[in-house]
Design a protein around this motif. Structure first.
Motif, mmCIF file in Angstrom:
data_model
loop_
_atom_site.group_PDB
_atom_site.id
_atom_site.type_symbol
_atom_site.label_atom_id
_atom_site.label_comp_id
_atom_site.label_asym_id
_atom_site.label_seq_id
_atom_site.Cartn_x
_atom_site.Cartn_y
_atom_site.Cartn_z
ATOM 1 N N ALA A 1 0.838 -1.208 0.000
ATOM 2 C CA ALA A 1 0.000 0.000 0.000
ATOM 3 C C ALA A 1 0.872 1.256 0.000
ATOM 4 O O ALA A 1 0.548 2.254 -0.661
ATOM 5 C CB ALA A 1 -0.939 0.003 1.203
ATOM 6 N N ASP A 2 1.984 1.210 0.761
ATOM 7 C CA ASP A 2 2.907 2.353 0.751
ATOM 8 C C ASP A 2 3.506 2.548 -0.640
ATOM 9 O O ASP A 2 3.632 3.682 -1.135
ATOM 10 C CB ASP A 2 4.038 2.128 1.759
ATOM 11 N N ARG A 3 3.888 1.437 -1.291
ATOM 12 C CA ARG A 3 4.487 1.520 -2.619
ATOM 13 C C ARG A 3 3.499 2.109 -3.624
ATOM 14 O O ARG A 3 3.840 2.988 -4.419
ATOM 15 C CB ARG A 3 4.948 0.131 -3.073
ATOM 16 N N ALA A 4 2.258 1.626 -3.581
ATOM 17 C CA ALA A 4 1.252 2.122 -4.520
ATOM 18 C C ALA A 4 1.007 3.612 -4.322
ATOM 19 O O ALA A 4 0.939 4.383 -5.288
ATOM 20 C CB ALA A 4 -0.051 1.334 -4.340
ATOM 21 N N TRP A 5 0.883 4.026 -3.042
ATOM 22 C CA TRP A 5 0.612 5.455 -2.783
ATOM 23 C C TRP A 5 1.791 6.319 -3.209
ATOM 24 O O TRP A 5 1.626 7.344 -3.883
ATOM 25 C CB TRP A 5 0.319 5.680 -1.305
ATOM 26 N N ALA A 6 3.005 5.917 -2.832
ATOM 27 C CA ALA A 6 4.178 6.747 -3.098
ATOM 28 C C ALA A 6 4.441 6.899 -4.591
ATOM 29 O O ALA A 6 4.689 8.014 -5.090
ATOM 30 C CB ALA A 6 5.399 6.154 -2.404
ATOM 31 N N LEU A 7 4.375 5.798 -5.331
ATOM 32 C CA LEU A 7 4.669 5.877 -6.764
ATOM 33 C C LEU A 7 3.555 6.593 -7.518
ATOM 34 O O LEU A 7 3.814 7.353 -8.464
ATOM 35 C CB LEU A 7 4.885 4.475 -7.323
ATOM 36 N N SER A 8 2.309 6.380 -7.108
ATOM 37 C CA SER A 8 1.201 7.090 -7.750
ATOM 38 C C SER A 8 1.312 8.591 -7.513
ATOM 39 O O SER A 8 1.113 9.411 -8.427
ATOM 40 C CB SER A 8 -0.132 6.565 -7.208
ATOM 41 N N THR A 9 1.664 8.953 -6.279
ATOM 42 C CA THR A 9 1.803 10.374 -5.951
ATOM 43 C C THR A 9 2.997 10.981 -6.681
ATOM 44 O O THR A 9 2.949 12.135 -7.133
ATOM 45 C CB THR A 9 1.953 10.549 -4.438
ATOM 46 N N ALA A 10 4.061 10.230 -6.816
ATOM 47 C CA ALA A 10 5.230 10.724 -7.551
ATOM 48 C C ALA A 10 4.871 11.007 -9.005
ATOM 49 O O ALA A 10 5.300 12.024 -9.581
ATOM 50 C CB ALA A 10 6.372 9.711 -7.462
ATOM 51 N N ARG A 11 4.091 10.103 -9.620
ATOM 52 C CA ARG A 11 3.679 10.332 -11.009
ATOM 53 C C ARG A 11 2.807 11.581 -11.110
ATOM 54 O O ARG A 11 2.895 12.350 -12.082
ATOM 55 C CB ARG A 11 2.922 9.107 -11.542
ATOM 56 N N LEU A 12 1.966 11.812 -10.099
ATOM 57 C CA LEU A 12 1.116 13.009 -10.097
ATOM 58 C C LEU A 12 1.971 14.274 -10.043
ATOM 59 O O LEU A 12 1.718 15.253 -10.765
ATOM 60 C CB LEU A 12 0.157 12.968 -8.902
ATOM 61 N N ILE A 13 2.996 14.269 -9.202
ATOM 62 C CA ILE A 13 3.865 15.445 -9.081
ATOM 63 C C ILE A 13 4.554 15.742 -10.410
ATOM 64 O O ILE A 13 4.708 16.910 -10.804
ATOM 65 C CB ILE A 13 4.903 15.218 -7.969
ATOM 66 N N GLU A 14 4.949 14.708 -11.122
ATOM 67 C CA GLU A 14 5.703 14.899 -12.365
ATOM 68 C C GLU A 14 4.818 15.222 -13.553
ATOM 69 O O GLU A 14 5.311 15.676 -14.587
ATOM 70 C CB GLU A 14 6.516 13.632 -12.653
ATOM 71 N N ASP A 15 3.509 15.032 -13.402
ATOM 72 C CA ASP A 15 2.559 15.356 -14.466
ATOM 73 C C ASP A 15 1.892 16.682 -14.109
ATOM 74 O O ASP A 15 0.889 16.721 -13.395
ATOM 75 C CB ASP A 15 1.528 14.240 -14.608
ATOM 76 N N ARG A 16 2.465 17.795 -14.580
ATOM 77 C CA ARG A 16 2.004 19.116 -14.152
ATOM 78 C C ARG A 16 0.536 19.354 -14.476
ATOM 79 O O ARG A 16 -0.203 19.920 -13.671
ATOM 80 C CB ARG A 16 2.876 20.196 -14.805
ATOM 81 N N ALA A 17 0.101 18.903 -15.661
ATOM 82 C CA ALA A 17 -1.305 19.103 -16.032
ATOM 83 C C ALA A 17 -2.221 18.353 -15.086
ATOM 84 O O ALA A 17 -3.264 18.877 -14.646
ATOM 85 C CB ALA A 17 -1.528 18.661 -17.477
#
Length: 819
Positions: A777-793
């Motif tokens: 669950a930590d892995r899913a949240w962290a990587l999903s959030t990281a992708r959100l940060i890198e996708d400015r739109a």
């Protein structure tokens, strides 16, 4: 002496309506039946009332050569209210007093507002005329001039009274409401409501407003939400007599003020001038240090307030007697219960009104002033009746509903009455001319003009309310009344007031008004609302302990015997967020700047930042409120908070609840995010981050925006200590990421702070890709959030969505807004 305040009649005599005279038969050949069927009321001006025909004929002197018929003050108020806290339009709400000039121009009579703010008081007649002619007046209305048989001028003012003179349309078209308009066919002056007195005339109009698209507030209140009807009071008031002495405004004095622009000021003087607002108090013996006065200030407590609240209001409002006595006035300030039959809207009475609304809202203290001099003509206090109910709700949540009615220091009813005394003193203070002083709480309850947080103690680990509120005025209040009203037995009164302000400043008596206290982003470390104690950080640490004890004890004991368990959802909110205002107070140390209302070249240096060590202490205390263990709702409490409820929805309850998982199910993760968001909003206020950039430039020990961002981001990967807390940490992490991204995108944060936060987010996202996770669950949240940060739109879309800004249930009054 001021004719407005010169009456020494008894209350019964003052309130008596002027005699009604039936008009004698008139000669139709000369009067054309003009006054036939009318009744004459004698007062400031005679009024002929046609109760059947609906005419209200104001009888005025013949016009002078300039066409001016009369000059007087004009004020409005609401006799009936809408009942909505967000929209306003409360019963007894007054409008400002304005200078009304009535002028005849041929067959027309114009009602126009003068513009006394712009003047040339010491100039020649030509200078005074030039100043008056340079600025616009406002013509409110024109009616037909009617020549009376006795040579006087008559004008039917009924159409004038029916107009939307209070701009109710604009006020209705707010707070989600739209499409409102005055309906002429459903609005009229009421000839049965005319009252005439020697110094004032009172009129009323029933006005109906309509909309085909009413909002939630009106739909919650009006029997037909497409139409609301209000009764508007109009007052014509004799100009106060000359002799009032204005007091020069001092920013350290703590008073309201009226601003004028005097174009006759000398070149080394200021055109823009401010004069303090105050009542007229004239000593019978001006040379005596202490003297009785010609006309005391009397406040009346609305007899509509129920007992025991009415007595508590009288007691709290009476606290100001102490300050006037200390300023040298004997029996100059008095408080009584409003006698039956007295009109609380009559301009001659200062009244503490008890106002009911559909939902809880602010109380207000109004001072209706002479626009020429700043003299207070009427004090009008509006106390919202639901405030005391909210206090009861909080206190029962803290100590238990079974304590109610048992007496003693922890009886919620007794504590609520102690708060009512404070509220009465506070709002009457406004009506006497005093501003808020939000520094009072930092100097041992130095002012009732602060917003007092209930001082919640811990006794054997249990919340204790025995010292919840103070009794009586504080040091600042006594000083402020002396500065505003006190006059020396001899010498220059303004010079004496200046000396008093300087002495208070030297003595360290603090004063912080609204502009540097009300918002979470404000810089003054002394100025906060609903805070307590001389050290905001120490008090936050203490309040964390109080909150933990209160949350641990919260449960069915907060309910009365026959109260639905579903009510716990509302009672829980102020307990869960009981530390919210101390969080804001502590946050003001970060990027904080010490400043006072300095006057003169000899003033001490202003604008010193809060010491770096204190800022670091504050940051540590705020981060402690983001500990997942602190954000966990006890598992045993969640079932009670998920109790169902059948019946009609109560709007007051619905707007104060936490977000839920479905109709009834309480969401503990949402509650955790709400508490965390309160801290993040205060800590990451964009203006605070901008100040930190410069302070860090001067002192590297002051944390900058990048350091704060990294401290927050570290919390998202911290060891929880218990597996059940991991979900709370991830929910907290979402709030941290979105709050940082929002602060970085806000231009008010400044370019450097935004860049630092943006880089901290990028570094964090990059780190997640390299990290190893034990919990899927930590892995899913962290990587999903990281992708959100890198996708400015995608990130911008998230910030713009409801998920980007978590709504926090209102706290004020005791929210948003203000007095």
């Amino acid at each position: 002496m001021n004719r407005f305040f010169a009456l020494s009649l008894s209350v019964a005599a003052i309130c008596a309506i002027a005699p009604v005279h039936a008009e004698p038969a008139v000669d139709a050949n000369t009067a054309a039946g003009l006054l036939a069927g009318t009744e004459r009321l004698d007062g400031l001006y005679p009024v002929h009332v046609d109760r059947k025909g609906g005419r209200i004929l104001l009888s005025l002197p013949a016009a002078g050569r300039d066409g001016v018929v009369a000059r007087m003050l004009y004020a409005t108020a609401l006799r009936t209210g809408l009942g909505s806290a967000p929209i306003g339009l409360d019963r007894a709400q007054p409008g400002p007093a304005q200078m009304l000039r009535i002028r005849r121009m041929g067959k027309k009579v114009a009602f126009e507002l003068e513009n006394p703010r712009f003047r040339a008081a010491a100039g020649s007649p030509a200078e005074q005329a030039a100043a008056a002619d340079a600025f616009a007046t406002s013509t409110l209305w024109m009616g037909d001039a009617i020549d009376a048989p006795d040579g006087r001028l008559l004008v039917d003012i009924a159409p004038f009274l029916a107009r939307d003179t209070r701009n109710i349309t604009a006020q209705l078209n707010s707070s989600g409401e739209k499409g409102w308009r005055l309906v002429d066919g459903l609005s009229t002056a009421d000839p049965n409501a005319v009252r005439a007195f020697p110094l004032n005339l009172e009129f009323e109009a029933r006005q109906t407003y309509a909309s085909e698209t009413p909002g939630a507030e009106v739909r919650n209140i009006a029997p037909d939400p497409r139409q609301v009807t209000l009764v508007v009071r109009h007052s014509l008031i004799a100009l106060p007599e000359q002799g009032y002495t204005a007091r020069r405004f001092d920013p350290r004095g703590g008073s309201f003020s009226s601003q004028i622009l005097d174009f006759s000021a000398p070149l080394d003087g200021d055109i823009v001038q401010n004069i303090a607002n105050r009542f007229r108090l004239e000593k019978l013996d001006p040379a005596a240090p202490r003297s009785r006065v010609r006309k005391p200030i009397v406040f009346y407590i609305d007899n509509a307030a129920p007992e025991p609240i009415r007595t508590a209001l009288l007691e709290g409002a009476s606290w100001w007697k102490q300050a006037f006595e200390a300023a040298g006035f004997i029996d100059a300030y008095q408080v009584e219960i409003l006698p039956d039959g007295v009109d609380p809207l009559d301009i001659r009475y200062n009244v503490v009104n008890w106002v009911n609304r559909a939902t809880r809202g602010w109380s207000y203290g109004y001072a209706v002033t002479d626009p020429r001099t700043g003299e207070i003509l009427k004090g009008s206090v509006l106390l919202g009746s639901l405030r005391v109910r909210q206090d009861m709700l909080i206190f029962e949540g803290l100590v238990g509903a079974d304590r109610t009615g048992r007496g003693g220091p922890n009886d919620p009813e007794q504590v609520a009455l102690a708060r009512i005394r404070q509220l009465a003193a506070h709002e009457v203070g406004h009506a006497l001319g005093l501003l808020h002083n939000f520094a009072g709480s930092t100097q041992d309850r130095a002012s009732v003009m602060d917003y007092p947080a209930p001082r919640i103690g811990l006794k054997d680990g249990v919340p204790d309310l025995s010292d919840a509120y103070g009794v009586g005025l504080g040091r600042w209040d006594v000083h402020a009344i002396d500065w505003l009203y006190g006059d020396p037995a001899s010498g220059d009164a303004d010079a004496a007031a200046l000396a008093k302000a300087e002495r208070a400043e030297r003595d360290g008596l603090r004063f912080v008004a609204d502009e540097n206290a009300r918002t979470a982003a404000s810089s003054q470390p002394w100025g906060s609302l609903w805070d307590d104690g001389p050290d905001p950080v120490a008090e936050l640490d203490r309040m964390r302990a109080v909150r933990s004890a209160a949350v641990a004890r919260f449960g069915l004991s907060a309910l009365a015997r026959d109260e639905p368990v579903a009510n716990l959802r509302r009672k829980f909110v102020p307990i869960w967020l009981v530390h919210r205002y101390q969080v804001e107070a502590a946050a003001k140390l970060i990027g904080g700047v010490h400043s006072t209302y300095a006057v003169g070249a000899a003033s001490q240096t202003q604008g010193n930042p809060v010491a770096a060590g204190d800022q670091q202490r504050a940051l540590a205390a705020l981060l402690a409120t983001l500990d997942p263990a602190f954000l966990e709702v006890p598992a045993t409490l969640v079932p009670h908070l998920s109790a169902g409820f059948s019946g009609d929805e109560d709007r007051q309850t619905e707007i104060e609840l936490m977000p839920r998982s479905g109709n009834a199910v309480f969401d503990p993760l949402a509650a955790a995010q709400v508490a965390a968001q309160q801290t993040l909003n205060a800590l990451l206020a964009p203006q605070r981050l901008a100040r930190l950039t410069d302070q860090h430039r001067q002192d590297a020990a002051v944390p900058d925006a990048g350091a704060i961002a990294n401290r927050l981001l570290a919390l998202t990967n911290a060891d929880d200590g218990a597996p059940r807390l991991s979900a709370i940490r991830r929910a907290l992490g979402t709030r941290i990421i979105l709050s940082l991204a929002s602060a970085a995108a806000d231009r008010a944060s400044g370019g450097e702070a935004s860049a630092q936060i943006d880089q901290a987010l990028a570094d964090w996202a990059s780190m997640q890709k390299r990290a190893r996770f034990k919990d899927p669950a930590d892995r899913a949240w962290a990587l999903s959030t990281a992708r959100l940060i890198e996708d400015r739109a995608a990130l911008d879309a998230m910030l713009a969505s409801p998920a980007g800004s978590l709504p926090i249930p209102p706290g004020m009054p005791i929210g948003d807004g203000g007095e």
